[in-house]
Design an enzyme around this catalytic site. Structure first.
Site, mmCIF file in Angstrom:
data_model
loop_
_atom_site.group_PDB
_atom_site.id
_atom_site.type_symbol
_atom_site.label_atom_id
_atom_site.label_comp_id
_atom_site.label_asym_id
_atom_site.label_seq_id
_atom_site.Cartn_x
_atom_site.Cartn_y
_atom_site.Cartn_z
ATOM 1 N N ASP A 61 -0.325 38.333 45.583
ATOM 2 C CA ASP A 61 0.936 37.969 46.247
ATOM 3 C C ASP A 61 0.612 37.654 47.706
ATOM 4 O OD1 ASP A 61 3.535 37.545 47.034
ATOM 5 O OD2 ASP A 61 4.110 39.655 47.010
ATOM 6 N N GLN A 169 2.478 45.330 41.738
ATOM 7 C CA GLN A 169 2.823 45.960 43.024
ATOM 8 C C GLN A 169 3.615 47.248 42.792
ATOM 9 O OE1 GLN A 169 4.703 42.326 44.331
ATOM 10 N NE2 GLN A 169 3.281 42.105 46.050
ATOM 11 N N ASP A 171 5.570 50.503 43.279
ATOM 12 C CA ASP A 171 6.234 51.048 44.468
ATOM 13 C C ASP A 171 5.639 52.396 44.854
ATOM 14 O OD1 ASP A 171 8.165 48.932 44.260
ATOM 15 O OD2 ASP A 171 9.559 50.254 45.342
ATOM 16 N N ASP A 201 7.620 45.053 56.099
ATOM 17 C CA ASP A 201 8.002 44.349 54.880
ATOM 18 C C ASP A 201 9.039 45.144 54.085
ATOM 19 O OD1 ASP A 201 7.364 42.113 53.083
ATOM 20 O OD2 ASP A 201 6.552 43.635 51.744
ATOM 21 N N GLU A 243 12.001 43.270 58.141
ATOM 22 C CA GLU A 243 12.501 42.316 57.162
ATOM 23 C C GLU A 243 13.549 43.063 56.352
ATOM 24 O OE1 GLU A 243 11.255 39.756 53.235
ATOM 25 O OE2 GLU A 243 10.555 41.791 53.525
ATOM 26 N N ASP A 310 8.491 32.702 52.858
ATOM 27 C CA ASP A 310 9.175 32.879 51.576
ATOM 28 C C ASP A 310 10.135 31.716 51.352
ATOM 29 O OD1 ASP A 310 7.914 35.288 50.923
ATOM 30 O OD2 ASP A 310 9.327 36.436 52.151
HETATM 31 C C1 GLC Z 1 8.447 40.368 51.325
HETATM 32 C C2 GLC Z 1 7.506 39.269 51.719
HETATM 33 C C3 GLC Z 1 7.124 38.493 50.499
HETATM 34 C C4 GLC Z 1 6.458 39.418 49.504
HETATM 35 C C5 GLC Z 1 7.342 40.625 49.229
HETATM 36 C C6 GLC Z 1 6.589 41.687 48.482
HETATM 37 O O1 GLC Z 1 9.640 39.890 50.845
HETATM 38 O O2 GLC Z 1 8.081 38.471 52.711
HETATM 39 O O3 GLC Z 1 6.287 37.417 50.802
HETATM 40 O O4 GLC Z 1 6.211 38.738 48.303
HETATM 41 O O5 GLC Z 1 7.825 41.210 50.388
HETATM 42 O O6 GLC Z 1 5.716 42.361 49.352
#
Ligand code: GLC
Ligand code: CA
Length: 553
Positions: A61, A169, A171, A201, A243, A310
């Site tokens: 990713d 991924q 958690d 993030d 974010e 994104d």
């Molecule tokens: C955030 C990032 C994105 C990523 C996601 C998972 O949204 O901006 O690019 O895929 O997190 O970490």
């Protein structure tokens, strides 16, 4: 104060080491390459660089799947190269922010490997498990259409693990105090190596309660305070830029009512209505979004952006608004992504119309907050829709018309350069634009200078002034008796507008700080201005010598 809260008047440039500059010809951008481009960035005038993830990662990713938080991925260099880079940036007065991706790890992280191999491992509780498949396993996916579920069966232990994002991924169980302590340790490590803070993030997911029985997750906002306090003890001027694409009523929970939590958040709300305004020439939802996100603690600040790495997420617009943006900027299915957004770069979205591009960027530099631009925006780079998902807008930087755009001396870049056509590196590149005084690059440099010299935007209070025409946005900033007025025409035709500022004690003269279009008010304090199609003005009330009035504390 002015100098201490550096992020209030910063200009942030976001880049990925992997696609910025390759120094050794293996086709992969690296820290030594980036180091060589520091003077370019200093010349552009940016005051901070946000580095996308560069830590060790299987790269499934784009690095947002970290397998070692305490190392640079060897493809990009070493920790030594990293420190050379942060030092080089510091010498040029540029701060460095880095991505902090701690909602999840890669499934190849040793913690996860141990956790799945052995239920009694101390890392087992660092992740989120369920013996049976939770009922809501097919809900809450971040990547609908690509991601099938949020719980996946782990073949080693036979149990299900939770993953808000892709199945590789898992958690982290962020409620576990040991995980929280590790997050602080990670921050402390990079702070020590010279960074000024983090783009954190997926913050709403980091602080959300996680587990198989959780229906409506609680949010542990106090975690944010703990992060901030730790950072301030270690290095007083370091910040977190979150974010967090949340509804406005939750914003203050992230900032903290007394500013005790995070310093910055991206303003996703303004971002979406800004695209609606560009699509429809109706600025009313944008003005509303500005009002809804006006309240901030004194030390809080918005990050203002147009496009990022994104997709452009339109999920918070009304159905009609969303459709207007899709039909204007992403009508084809392969331009759209995850049922909610557009994956293109800005220049092709706006049909390469330089007037519209400048309008959009002028807005980015002048909306309340700190502008965050993305590498390649300064030359109007395009996208490659043949690449999967978000990769289309992550192609290597176009430095020159040499083979591979000057990005690498090798034959096989990590992602293909955009070549041929109006956005190909043969046409759109830094070297050409540097020599052309009318280029996007030179214009960007000038806008960044203007933005830095107008601290009213970063610090002041903003009021939207009525001018009867919803296609025109007039912002009036006031800070320490200085007034800046910024006007944007979203129409594709010229407009004549009238407005009144009612400045007490103001002689009624607006000085144009970009061009020579000053405006003198009539006896009744009315201004009458004609704007070109997609035209804009940056004015300072009174005179040009604001620096004399500005106090430095
Ligand atoms: C955030 C990032 C994105 C990523 C996601 C998972 O949204 O901006 O690019 O895929 O997190 O970490
Ligand atoms: Ca390389």
């Amino acid at each position: 104060m002015i100098n201490d809260l550096w992020y209030k008047n910063a200009v942030v440039y976001c880049l990925s080491v992997e696609t910025f500059m390759d120094s050794n010809g293996d086709g992969i951008g690296d820290f030594q390459g980036l180091q060589r481009r520091l003077d370019y960035l200093a010349g552009l005038g940016v005051t901070a660089i946000w580095l996308m993830p560069f830590q060790a990662s299987p790269g499934r990713d784009d690095g947002y799947d970290v397998s070692d938080y305490y190392n640079v991925d060897p493809r990009y260099g070493t920790l030594g190269d990293f420190v050379e880079f942060t030092h080089g940036a510091k010498q040029r007065g540029i701060r460095v922010l880095i991505d902090l991706v701690v909602n999840h790890t890669s499934d190849e992280h040793p913690w996860f490997k141990e956790a799945r191999a052995d239920k009694t491992s101390k890392y087992r509780d660092w992740y989120v498990w369920s013996r049976t498949k939770p009922k809501n396993a097919s809900e809450g996916m971040v990547f609908p259409g690509v991601q099938k579920s949020t719980w996946t069966r782990d073949t080693h232990s036979g149990e299900y693990y939770f993953h808000r994002f892709y199945d590789f991924q898992p958690d982290l169980n962020t409620a576990n105090p040991l995980v929280q302590a590790e997050i602080l340790k990670i921050m402390g490590f990079w702070i020590q190596l010279g960074v000024s803070g983090f783009r954190m993030d997926a913050v709403p997911f980091v602080i959300a309660e996680k587990g198989a029985d959780v229906k409506k997750p609680k949010e542990y906002f106090d975690m944010l305070r703990a992060f901030r306090e730790f950072l301030q003890w270690r290095k007083g001027d370091s910040i977190i830029l979150a974010e967090a694409n949340v509804v406005p009523r939750e914003n203050m929970q992230y900032f903290g009512h007394d500013g005790e939590r995070l310093q910055m958040m991206f303003n996703f709300h303004v971002n979406q209505s800004l695209f609606y305004a560009l699509a429809s020439a109706d600025t009313r939802p944008l003005a509303r979004a500005m009002r809804d996100t006006e309240k901030l603690p004194r030390t809080g600040q918005w990050g203002v952006f147009l496009r990022n790495h994104d997709e452009l997420d339109l999920g918070r617009l009304s159905k009609n608004e969303r459709e207007a943006v899709f039909s204007a900027f992403g009508p084809d299915e392969d331009m759209q992504l995850y049922d909610r957004g557009i994956r293109r770069r800005l220049a092709p979205m706006l049909g390469g119309d330089i007037r519209r591009l400048k309008l959009a960027y002028s807005l980015m530099y002048s909306l309340p907050g700190t502008p965050v631009l993305r590498y390649g925006d300064e030359i109007g780079m395009g996208d490659d829709l043949s690449l999967p998902e978000r990769n289309c807008a992550r192609t290597p930087m176009q430095w020159s018309n040499e083979p591979q755009g000057g990005f690498t001396k090798g034959q096989k870049p990590v992602l293909p350069l955009i070549s041929q056509g109006p956005y190909g590196y043969e046409n759109v590149n830094v070297a050409f634009q540097r020599r052309d005084s009318d280029s996007m690059l030179n214009w960007t440099e000038r806008m960044i200078r203007m933005r830095k010299e107008a601290p009213e935007i970063g610090w002041g209070t903003c009021t939207v002034i009525d001018c009867q025409d919803p296609g025109v946005l007039i912002m009036r900033y006031e800070w320490r008796e200085n007034v800046v007025v910024i006007i944007h025409n979203f129409h594709d035709k010229p407009v004549e507008i009238s407005f009144s500022l009612n400045n007490k004690g103001n002689p009624g003269m607006l000085i144009d700080i970009l061009d020579g279009h000053d405006s003198q008010a009539t006896g009744t304090y009315e201004h009458h201005i004609v704007l070109e199609p997609y035209g804009f003005r940056w004015y300072r009330a009174g005179g040009l010598d604001y620096l004399l009035k500005r106090s430095e504390v």
